[in-house]
Enzyme design. Structure first.
Site, PDB file in Angstrom:
ATOM      1  N   LYS A  59      10.726   2.670 -17.932  1.00 55.49           N
ATOM      2  CA  LYS A  59       9.666   2.140 -18.798  1.00 55.49           C
ATOM      3  C   LYS A  59       9.979   0.686 -19.096  1.00 55.49           C
ATOM      4  O   LYS A  59      11.148   0.280 -19.098  1.00 55.49           O
ATOM      5  CB  LYS A  59       9.604   2.909 -20.117  1.00 55.49           C
ATOM      6  CG  LYS A  59       8.258   2.817 -20.797  1.00 55.49           C
ATOM      7  CD  LYS A  59       7.274   3.785 -20.192  1.00 55.49           C
ATOM      8  CE  LYS A  59       5.953   3.785 -20.891  1.00 55.49           C
ATOM      9  NZ  LYS A  59       5.137   4.956 -20.527  1.00 55.49           N
ATOM     10  N   GLY A  68      -7.302   7.228 -30.982  1.00 60.88           N
ATOM     11  CA  GLY A  68      -7.067   6.371 -29.804  1.00 60.88           C
ATOM     12  C   GLY A  68      -8.217   6.576 -28.835  1.00 60.88           C
ATOM     13  O   GLY A  68      -8.524   7.712 -28.450  1.00 60.88           O
ATOM     14  N   GLY A 126      -8.637   4.516 -25.929  1.00 58.44           N
ATOM     15  CA  GLY A 126      -8.376   3.657 -24.781  1.00 58.44           C
ATOM     16  C   GLY A 126      -8.500   4.498 -23.534  1.00 58.44           C
ATOM     17  O   GLY A 126      -9.284   5.455 -23.473  1.00 58.44           O
TER      18      GLY A 126
HETATM   19  P1  NAD Z   1      -4.825   1.852 -24.207  1.00 58.58           P
HETATM   20  O1  NAD Z   1      -4.280   0.515 -24.521  1.00 58.58           O
HETATM   21  O2  NAD Z   1      -5.843   1.990 -23.146  1.00 58.58           O
HETATM   22  O3  NAD Z   1      -5.468   2.475 -25.535  1.00 58.58           O
HETATM   23  C1  NAD Z   1      -4.800   2.576 -26.747  1.00 58.58           C
HETATM   24  C2  NAD Z   1      -5.805   3.006 -27.804  1.00 58.58           C
HETATM   25  O4  NAD Z   1      -5.114   3.223 -29.038  1.00 58.58           O
HETATM   26  C3  NAD Z   1      -6.892   1.980 -28.095  1.00 58.58           C
HETATM   27  O5  NAD Z   1      -8.120   2.637 -28.339  1.00 58.58           O
HETATM   28  C4  NAD Z   1      -6.410   1.317 -29.384  1.00 58.58           C
HETATM   29  O6  NAD Z   1      -7.469   0.767 -30.152  1.00 58.58           O
HETATM   30  C5  NAD Z   1      -5.781   2.508 -30.069  1.00 58.58           C
HETATM   31  N1  NAD Z   1      -4.826   2.136 -31.111  1.00 58.58           N
HETATM   32  C6  NAD Z   1      -3.881   1.166 -31.073  1.00 58.58           C
HETATM   33  N2  NAD Z   1      -3.230   1.125 -32.258  1.00 58.58           N
HETATM   34  C7  NAD Z   1      -3.761   2.095 -33.021  1.00 58.58           C
HETATM   35  C8  NAD Z   1      -3.513   2.560 -34.330  1.00 58.58           C
HETATM   36  N3  NAD Z   1      -2.580   1.995 -35.081  1.00 58.58           N
HETATM   37  N4  NAD Z   1      -4.275   3.582 -34.797  1.00 58.58           N
HETATM   38  C9  NAD Z   1      -5.210   4.147 -34.022  1.00 58.58           C
HETATM   39  N5  NAD Z   1      -5.501   3.769 -32.775  1.00 58.58           N
HETATM   40  C10 NAD Z   1      -4.774   2.750 -32.290  1.00 58.58           C
HETATM   41  O7  NAD Z   1      -3.558   2.791 -23.956  1.00 58.58           O
HETATM   42  P2  NAD Z   1      -3.540   4.182 -23.192  1.00 58.58           P
HETATM   43  O8  NAD Z   1      -3.202   3.945 -21.799  1.00 58.58           O
HETATM   44  O9  NAD Z   1      -4.750   4.958 -23.564  1.00 58.58           O
HETATM   45  O10 NAD Z   1      -2.232   4.857 -23.854  1.00 58.58           O
HETATM   46  C11 NAD Z   1      -2.293   5.580 -25.082  1.00 58.58           C
HETATM   47  C12 NAD Z   1      -1.033   6.396 -25.252  1.00 58.58           C
HETATM   48  O11 NAD Z   1      -0.908   7.291 -24.137  1.00 58.58           O
HETATM   49  C13 NAD Z   1       0.285   5.615 -25.270  1.00 58.58           C
HETATM   50  O12 NAD Z   1       1.200   6.278 -26.111  1.00 58.58           O
HETATM   51  C14 NAD Z   1       0.772   5.701 -23.833  1.00 58.58           C
HETATM   52  O13 NAD Z   1       2.173   5.526 -23.743  1.00 58.58           O
HETATM   53  C15 NAD Z   1       0.350   7.118 -23.521  1.00 58.58           C
HETATM   54  N6  NAD Z   1       0.242   7.389 -22.091  1.00 58.58           N
HETATM   55  C16 NAD Z   1      -0.585   6.662 -21.290  1.00 58.58           C
HETATM   56  C17 NAD Z   1      -0.703   6.986 -19.941  1.00 58.58           C
HETATM   57  C18 NAD Z   1      -1.672   6.264 -19.039  1.00 58.58           C
HETATM   58  O14 NAD Z   1      -1.793   6.693 -17.880  1.00 58.58           O
HETATM   59  N7  NAD Z   1      -2.374   5.262 -19.489  1.00 58.58           N
HETATM   60  C19 NAD Z   1       0.064   8.020 -19.422  1.00 58.58           C
HETATM   61  C20 NAD Z   1       0.893   8.751 -20.264  1.00 58.58           C
HETATM   62  C21 NAD Z   1       0.972   8.418 -21.596  1.00 58.58           C
END
Ligand code: NAD
Length: 431
Positions: A103, A222, A224
């Protein structure tokens, strides 16, 4: 005492090791990351040069090359990347892909940068980690605040550097497999993979618990990549997604008596137009019944829903708010969203928690398919990718579920047992 997220996670795994008599020496050796790169990344902003801190933690490569995302967030620090890389080592083992765990990230608020500055920062990061990554060494991917566009810049920079340093003979499609989550030469279905995989886990869990999706309400923190696709696929599977939120807060829809499902694609359109979900309050069809309400993230966590899905950042359900949680099921789609203490407390109360290392492993499973596609110089179709992913997630869930039943334990401990058994059985590679 160091009570960072890595130490907490380490303690938790050592406890499991003690309970199941896993040799402590080999467990302690595994828990320590093989290598941690700490770098300074200078970036020209106007007349000034600002130096950002970057990291890459290469945790364990017993099962294959290091694999894991890159996060751009002001809170990125060494402890966090160490924990996230440890979880990647466990996750790749659980979902059965030939990768280890890694990571990385940069401590930066990417929203404060122009697109050109972001590109320069991303390229400079690659220039500083170029030597330690590669298709069979370490394969980065997107994570919080990084996306296919950023990964494309990084891949482009990596290819330039590889060609310069004598890698001309290396086939281009091999070089493409150094990064996953790309838009160029990427995988159809990778963007959806994590959310899609989480919903497969939820559906399997609902089957085991004999729950009818149509009778279940879901709140997602969340919106995203992960949160949106989880919301989309869960709605399509019949679950009632009644609340979603992003960093600025959330929206919920309530009819005369009960909460009513949100139209997820419409909510996304609105978020894209307004910039945040909070701006979507009573916008167009999102609350066309005039029943839309704004809620804070803390309020969302307390909602009396059946299923709660934290899909943003870690440690959002912790000692301070665990007593307020009313959901009967939690699907950890973010990494580490429920603190170990809160996990213990809620599990004791009968809440079933699908742990992150299982629930969000669809992302790395998708990454594996993309890596394989590039190495084989092929182009897979989305339908076939999602079908393959579905089977991988179903198998992972079934394995974890069976271990939990056999050992009369929760799904997190069962996931740890599955992963540790695979990793520690495989001969240790040189560090
Ligand atoms: P992203 O950046 O696309 O989205 C993150 C989301 O979280 C956004 O909507 C943002 O507004 C929101 N957010 C940020 N701070 C916040 C808060 N304090 N309160 C509420 N919402 C908040 O990221 P992502 O890729 O969707 O990743 C989200 C989580 O999933 C992370 O923990 C990441 O490590 C995990 N993850 C992602 C993937 C992937 O393939 N993208 C895979 C496994 C795990």
């Amino acid at each position: 005492m160091d009570d960072g997220v890595y130490s907490k996670s380490r303690e938790e795994l050592l406890e499991v090791g003690k309970k199941y008599r896993i040799p402590q020496d080999s467990l302690e050796d595994f828990l320590e990351p093989n290598k941690i790169l700490e770098i300074s990344i200078p970036l020209k902003i106007g007349e000034k040069t600002i130096t950002f801190k970057g990291f890459r933690s290469q945790h364990n490569n017993n099962l294959g090359p290091y694999k894991g995302g890159l996060r751009f967030h002001p809170n990125v620090n060494k402890d966090e990347v160490m924990a996230l890389s440890l979880w990647m080592s466990l996750k790749t083992a659980i979902v059965g892909v030939p990768f280890g765990g890694g990571k990385g990230g940069i401590a930066v608020d990417p929203k404060a940068l122009t697109e050109k500055q972001l590109e320069n920062l991303s390229r400079e990061y690659v220039r500083r980690i170029h030597e330690v990554i590669g298709p069979h060494k370490d394969v980065p991917a997107p994570d919080v605040n990084t996306n296919p566009k950023i990964i494309d810049w990084m891949m482009d920079e990596y290819i330039k550097l590889s060609k310069k340093s004598g890698g001309k003979q290396q086939k281009l499609h091999h070089l493409y497999s150094t990064f996953t989550g790309k838009s160029k030469y990427g995988l159809e279905g990778r963007t959806e993979a994590t959310g899609f995989g989480g919903v497969v886990v939820l559906k399997e869990l609902a089957k085991k618990l004999k729950l009818d999706p149509k009778k279940q309400t879901v709140a997602i923190m969340g919106f995203g990549n992960v949160g949106y696709y989880f919301a989309k696929f869960a709605s399509e599977a019949g679950f009632n997604v009644i609340a979603v939120s992003d960093s600025k807060g959330g929206i919920i829809k309530k009819g005369d008596k009960a909460y009513t499902p949100l139209d997820i694609p419409l909510v996304l359109d609105c978020k894209l137009e307004k910039g945040s979900l909070a701006g979507c309050y009573c916008a167009g069809g999102v609350c066309d019944t005039r029943s839309g309400q704004l809620i804070s993230n803390e309020e969302l966590l307390k909602l009396p829903v059946d299923i709660l899905v934290p899909a943003a950042l870690e440690d959002v359900i912790n000692e301070n708010n665990m007593q307020n949680i009313k959901a009967k099921i939690i699907v950890e789609m973010a990494n580490g969203p429920v603190s170990p203490k809160a996990y213990h407390y809620l599990t004791e109360k009968g809440v079933i928690i699908a742990p992150d290392i299982l629930a969000n492993s669809g992302g790395v499973a998708g990454s594996f398919i993309e890596w394989e596609q590039n190495l084989k110089n092929k182009k897979y179709k989305k339908e076939a990718v999602l079908k393959r992913l579905e089977k991988m997630m179903q198998d992972a869930f079934e394995n974890v579920w069976n271990i939990s039943k056999k050992n009369k334990t929760n799904l997190k401990e069962a996931s740890y047992l599955l992963a540790l058994n695979k990793i520690l059985k495989t001969p240790q590679k040189s560090k």
